[in-house]
Design a protein around this motif. Structure first.
Motif, PDB file in Angstrom:
ATOM      1  N   ARG A   1      -9.105  15.325  -5.693  1.00 59.65           N
ATOM      2  CA  ARG A   1      -9.610  14.029  -6.141  1.00 59.65           C
ATOM      3  C   ARG A   1      -8.434  13.100  -6.385  1.00 59.65           C
ATOM      4  O   ARG A   1      -7.378  13.522  -6.841  1.00 59.65           O
ATOM      5  CB  ARG A   1     -10.401  14.163  -7.444  1.00 59.65           C
ATOM      6  CG  ARG A   1     -11.713  14.893  -7.342  1.00 59.65           C
ATOM      7  CD  ARG A   1     -12.504  14.778  -8.639  1.00 59.65           C
ATOM      8  NE  ARG A   1     -11.791  15.310  -9.784  1.00 59.65           N
ATOM      9  CZ  ARG A   1     -11.345  14.584 -10.789  1.00 59.65           C
ATOM     10  NH1 ARG A   1     -11.509  13.273 -10.810  1.00 59.65           N
ATOM     11  NH2 ARG A   1     -10.713  15.149 -11.799  1.00 59.65           N
ATOM     12  N   CYS A   2      -8.601  11.834  -6.099  1.00 61.84           N
ATOM     13  CA  CYS A   2      -7.586  10.825  -6.383  1.00 61.84           C
ATOM     14  C   CYS A   2      -8.112   9.951  -7.515  1.00 61.84           C
ATOM     15  O   CYS A   2      -9.183   9.352  -7.404  1.00 61.84           O
ATOM     16  CB  CYS A   2      -7.294   9.991  -5.135  1.00 61.84           C
ATOM     17  SG  CYS A   2      -5.915   8.848  -5.360  1.00 61.84           S
TER      18      CYS A   2
ATOM     19  N   ALA B   1      -7.530   6.760  -9.944  1.00 62.54           N
ATOM     20  CA  ALA B   1      -6.774   5.530 -10.148  1.00 62.54           C
ATOM     21  C   ALA B   1      -6.429   5.367 -11.618  1.00 62.54           C
ATOM     22  O   ALA B   1      -7.196   5.767 -12.516  1.00 62.54           O
ATOM     23  CB  ALA B   1      -7.574   4.325  -9.659  1.00 62.54           C
TER      24      ALA B   1
ATOM     25  N   THR C   1       1.013   5.398   0.421  1.00 56.47           N
ATOM     26  CA  THR C   1       0.305   6.533   1.015  1.00 56.47           C
ATOM     27  C   THR C   1       0.955   7.824   0.524  1.00 56.47           C
ATOM     28  O   THR C   1       2.152   8.015   0.684  1.00 56.47           O
ATOM     29  CB  THR C   1       0.351   6.488   2.545  1.00 56.47           C
ATOM     30  OG1 THR C   1      -0.252   5.269   2.992  1.00 56.47           O
ATOM     31  CG2 THR C   1      -0.416   7.671   3.140  1.00 56.47           C
TER      32      THR C   1
ATOM     33  N   SER D   1      -6.213   1.011  -7.590  1.00 53.37           N
ATOM     34  CA  SER D   1      -7.303   1.657  -6.854  1.00 53.37           C
ATOM     35  C   SER D   1      -6.719   2.804  -6.042  1.00 53.37           C
ATOM     36  O   SER D   1      -5.554   2.757  -5.639  1.00 53.37           O
ATOM     37  CB  SER D   1      -8.034   0.669  -5.946  1.00 53.37           C
ATOM     38  OG  SER D   1      -7.164   0.185  -4.940  1.00 53.37           O
ATOM     39  N   CYS D   2      -7.514   3.840  -5.808  1.00 54.88           N
ATOM     40  CA  CYS D   2      -7.022   5.024  -5.087  1.00 54.88           C
ATOM     41  C   CYS D   2      -8.172   5.621  -4.289  1.00 54.88           C
ATOM     42  O   CYS D   2      -9.276   5.823  -4.816  1.00 54.88           O
ATOM     43  CB  CYS D   2      -6.454   6.049  -6.062  1.00 54.88           C
ATOM     44  SG  CYS D   2      -5.700   7.462  -5.241  1.00 54.88           S
ATOM     45  N   THR D   3      -7.923   5.900  -3.001  1.00 54.65           N
ATOM     46  CA  THR D   3      -8.950   6.452  -2.108  1.00 54.65           C
ATOM     47  C   THR D   3      -8.402   7.685  -1.408  1.00 54.65           C
ATOM     48  O   THR D   3      -7.305   7.658  -0.855  1.00 54.65           O
ATOM     49  CB  THR D   3      -9.378   5.412  -1.062  1.00 54.65           C
ATOM     50  OG1 THR D   3      -9.833   4.234  -1.731  1.00 54.65           O
ATOM     51  CG2 THR D   3     -10.497   5.969  -0.184  1.00 54.65           C
ATOM     52  N   ALA D   4      -9.169   8.780  -1.449  1.00 55.93           N
ATOM     53  CA  ALA D   4      -8.792  10.002  -0.738  1.00 55.93           C
ATOM     54  C   ALA D   4      -9.366   9.961   0.671  1.00 55.93           C
ATOM     55  O   ALA D   4     -10.516   9.555   0.879  1.00 55.93           O
ATOM     56  CB  ALA D   4      -9.298  11.238  -1.472  1.00 55.93           C
ATOM     57  N   ALA D   5      -8.569  10.381   1.652  1.00 54.02           N
ATOM     58  CA  ALA D   5      -9.046  10.426   3.034  1.00 54.02           C
ATOM     59  C   ALA D   5     -10.133  11.481   3.175  1.00 54.02           C
ATOM     60  O   ALA D   5     -10.141  12.484   2.440  1.00 54.02           O
ATOM     61  CB  ALA D   5      -7.888  10.732   3.979  1.00 54.02           C
TER      62      ALA D   5
ATOM     63  N   THR E   1       0.831  -1.208   0.000  1.00 53.23           N
ATOM     64  CA  THR E   1       0.000   0.000   0.000  1.00 53.23           C
ATOM     65  C   THR E   1       0.868   1.261   0.000  1.00 53.23           C
ATOM     66  O   THR E   1       1.787   1.391   0.791  1.00 53.23           O
ATOM     67  CB  THR E   1      -0.934   0.012   1.214  1.00 53.23           C
ATOM     68  OG1 THR E   1      -1.782  -1.137   1.154  1.00 53.23           O
ATOM     69  CG2 THR E   1      -1.796   1.261   1.231  1.00 53.23           C
TER      70      THR E   1
ATOM     71  N   PHE F   1      -3.896  10.222   0.550  1.00 51.46           N
ATOM     72  CA  PHE F   1      -4.452   9.288  -0.418  1.00 51.46           C
ATOM     73  C   PHE F   1      -3.830   7.908  -0.217  1.00 51.46           C
ATOM     74  O   PHE F   1      -2.624   7.785  -0.002  1.00 51.46           O
ATOM     75  CB  PHE F   1      -4.188   9.774  -1.845  1.00 51.46           C
ATOM     76  CG  PHE F   1      -4.534  11.222  -2.052  1.00 51.46           C
ATOM     77  CD1 PHE F   1      -5.828  11.612  -2.332  1.00 51.46           C
ATOM     78  CD2 PHE F   1      -3.556  12.207  -1.936  1.00 51.46           C
ATOM     79  CE1 PHE F   1      -6.142  12.943  -2.496  1.00 51.46           C
ATOM     80  CE2 PHE F   1      -3.856  13.536  -2.101  1.00 51.46           C
ATOM     81  CZ  PHE F   1      -5.162  13.911  -2.379  1.00 51.46           C
ATOM     82  N   THR F   2      -4.683   6.885  -0.284  1.00 46.97           N
ATOM     83  CA  THR F   2      -4.249   5.502  -0.145  1.00 46.97           C
ATOM     84  C   THR F   2      -4.372   4.819  -1.500  1.00 46.97           C
ATOM     85  O   THR F   2      -5.450   4.824  -2.108  1.00 46.97           O
ATOM     86  CB  THR F   2      -5.103   4.761   0.899  1.00 46.97           C
ATOM     87  OG1 THR F   2      -4.997   5.448   2.153  1.00 46.97           O
ATOM     88  CG2 THR F   2      -4.623   3.336   1.055  1.00 46.97           C
TER      89      THR F   2
END
Length: 440
Positions: A383-384, A386, A335, A373-377, A333, A412-413
């Motif tokens: 925006r993140c 992918a 970050t 895949s990409c996720t914003a906290a 992962t 962002f993860t």
């Protein structure tokens, strides 16, 4: 403006995890041992002139100071944030009474040498404990920015500084510095088509309505240039128009009336951009404080763009000899933290070498594919996005990105499942390659 944060490499093997990691980021210096001076701290003679109203003699003695930068390896055109920390000064409280808390505003200059000459104006916030009458003034911290205009080693040495006290009377204690040694060095790399626009201010502070002398360089000859105040990433009401001369230099007098102004920028075109605008020059509006009130100032300082990754290798699944198919796996992962506070986004790109196995057998790097895949906290303004699922290969593919926007930032993860497709009867053994993630 995008800042290269470095790169990491991970190796992948069928059934075997093999580490091959490198990093392009700067290493932090080791912490100083107890009793030793911090790295970069220097001492030099200083001649401090108290304000005439104080009736005090000049104060001569050593100043102990340290200069640090947020990026020791910038590119030409990058904006570097510098910090001038004065740990000890011979200057004393110019008042005949106690100086109250948060009444001291420091400003100063940092001298550039080596590949780039000039000065950097720095200013500090009002953050001081009460000072007794006749006692020495406390340590102060000042920050500012400058734009890198030439490649090579650039030295930074402490320059003169002024300690402004704003209680009862506005009084300046000016401290002249001679022969200060170099406190910090950075090495700048060239960048094609670098933005060399920069501005310098005649003074770093003033009361509302004061005119500030602005000198700009690096603009297109004859271009129309807008000089304006700025508060964070937003422009303020302070604005004046100028024209660059045949050498690309700009001279302007900017009346600063908006108390929200904390910096001055200049740019070509209809709006500021990282390609056609200068970096901000710090400025502080000092307003008279009515009796019986206190002014509260909060400073939000820009941070850095950074990347960390969990784990250092990728282990792909194994399958029996004779059977073709995909060996599945997953990257560690990643970050990403963006605390710059500017308009520039970022991108994370991956490339993979060919896989080599026993007896020199080669599996093309294009046999490795991924699904990112990409996720914003929560609370992240950016925006993140992918990257697309598909082949990674030696040509590379986008793992994730954040577009340019106003404002940007957040945490962002980023993850990705990977699969290495192997033909039937691939000779048994471990196959290794290097997956490089480039962050910019």
């Amino acid at each position: 403006m995008r800042t290269r944060a470095g790169s990491r490499r991970w190796s992948a093997a069928v059934g075997v995890a093999v580490l091959a990691a490198t990093t392009g980021g700067a290493l932090s210096p080791p912490a100083a041992a107890e009793g030793e001076a911090p790295s970069g701290q220097v001492e030099f003679p200083t001649h401090c002139l108290p304000p005439q109203e104080a009736g005090l003699p000049p104060a001569d003695g050593p100043t102990t100071a340290r200069i640090t930068v947020d990026d020791p390896a910038p590119k030409v055109g990058d904006t570097v944030t510098v910090t001038y920390q004065v740990a000890r000064t011979p200057a004393v409280n110019p008042l005949g009474a106690e100086l109250p808390a948060d009444a001291l505003t420091p400003t100063g200059r940092i001298l550039l040498g080596g590949a780039q000459s000039g000065e950097v104006t720095v200013v500090g916030a009002k953050r001081n404990d009460p000072v007794q009458a006749g006692a020495g003034l406390p340590a102060v911290t000042m920050t500012g920015t400058f734009t890198v205009t030439a490649p090579g080693m650039i030295t930074l040495a402490p320059g003169s500084y002024t300690l402004h006290t704003g209680h009862l009377l506005d009084l300046d204690t000016a401290c002249a510095v001679t022969g200060a040694p170099v406190s910090e060095r950075l090495t700048a790399t060239p960048l094609p088509r670098a933005n060399l626009r920069s501005v310098a201010l005649g003074t770093a502070y003033g009361k509302p309505g004061a005119e500030v002398k602005v000198t700009g360089v690096g603009f297109a000859p004859g271009a129309a240039v807008t000089v304006t105040g700025r508060a964070g990433a937003a422009e303020t009401a302070d604005r004046v128009e100028a024209t660059a001369d045949e050498r690309g230099e700009v001279m302007a007098e900017l009346p600063v009336t908006d108390r929200a102004t904390t910096a001055v920028v200049a740019y070509e075109g209809a709006a500021w951009s990282a390609q056609e605008g200068s970096g901000p020059a710090a400025y502080t509006v000092i307003a008279a404080t009515p009796s019986g009130t206190q002014k509260v100032t909060a400073v939000v300082e820009p941070g850095a763009l950074s990347m960390t990754q969990a784990g250092a290798s990728i282990a792909l699944g194994a399958f029996p000899y004779g059977e073709g198919g995909a060996a599945p796996g997953r990257i560690g992962t990643v970050t990403v933290k963006d605390a710059r506070g500017g308009p520039a986004g970022w991108s994370l790109i991956g490339k993979v070498t060919d896989f080599t196995g026993p007896g020199g057998v080669v599996i093309p790097g294009a046999s490795l594919s991924w699904t990112p895949s990409c996720t914003a906290a929560p609370g992240s303004p950016s925006r993140c996005v992918a990257g697309s699922a598909g082949v990674v290969g030696p040509e590379g593919a986008v793992l994730a990105s954040a577009p340019d926007a106003e404002p940007v930032g957040g945490t962002f993860t980023i993850d990705a499942t990977v699969a290495l497709t192997l033909p039937p009867y691939t000779p048994p053994g471990a196959y290794r390659a290097v997956l490089t993630l480039t962050f910019s």
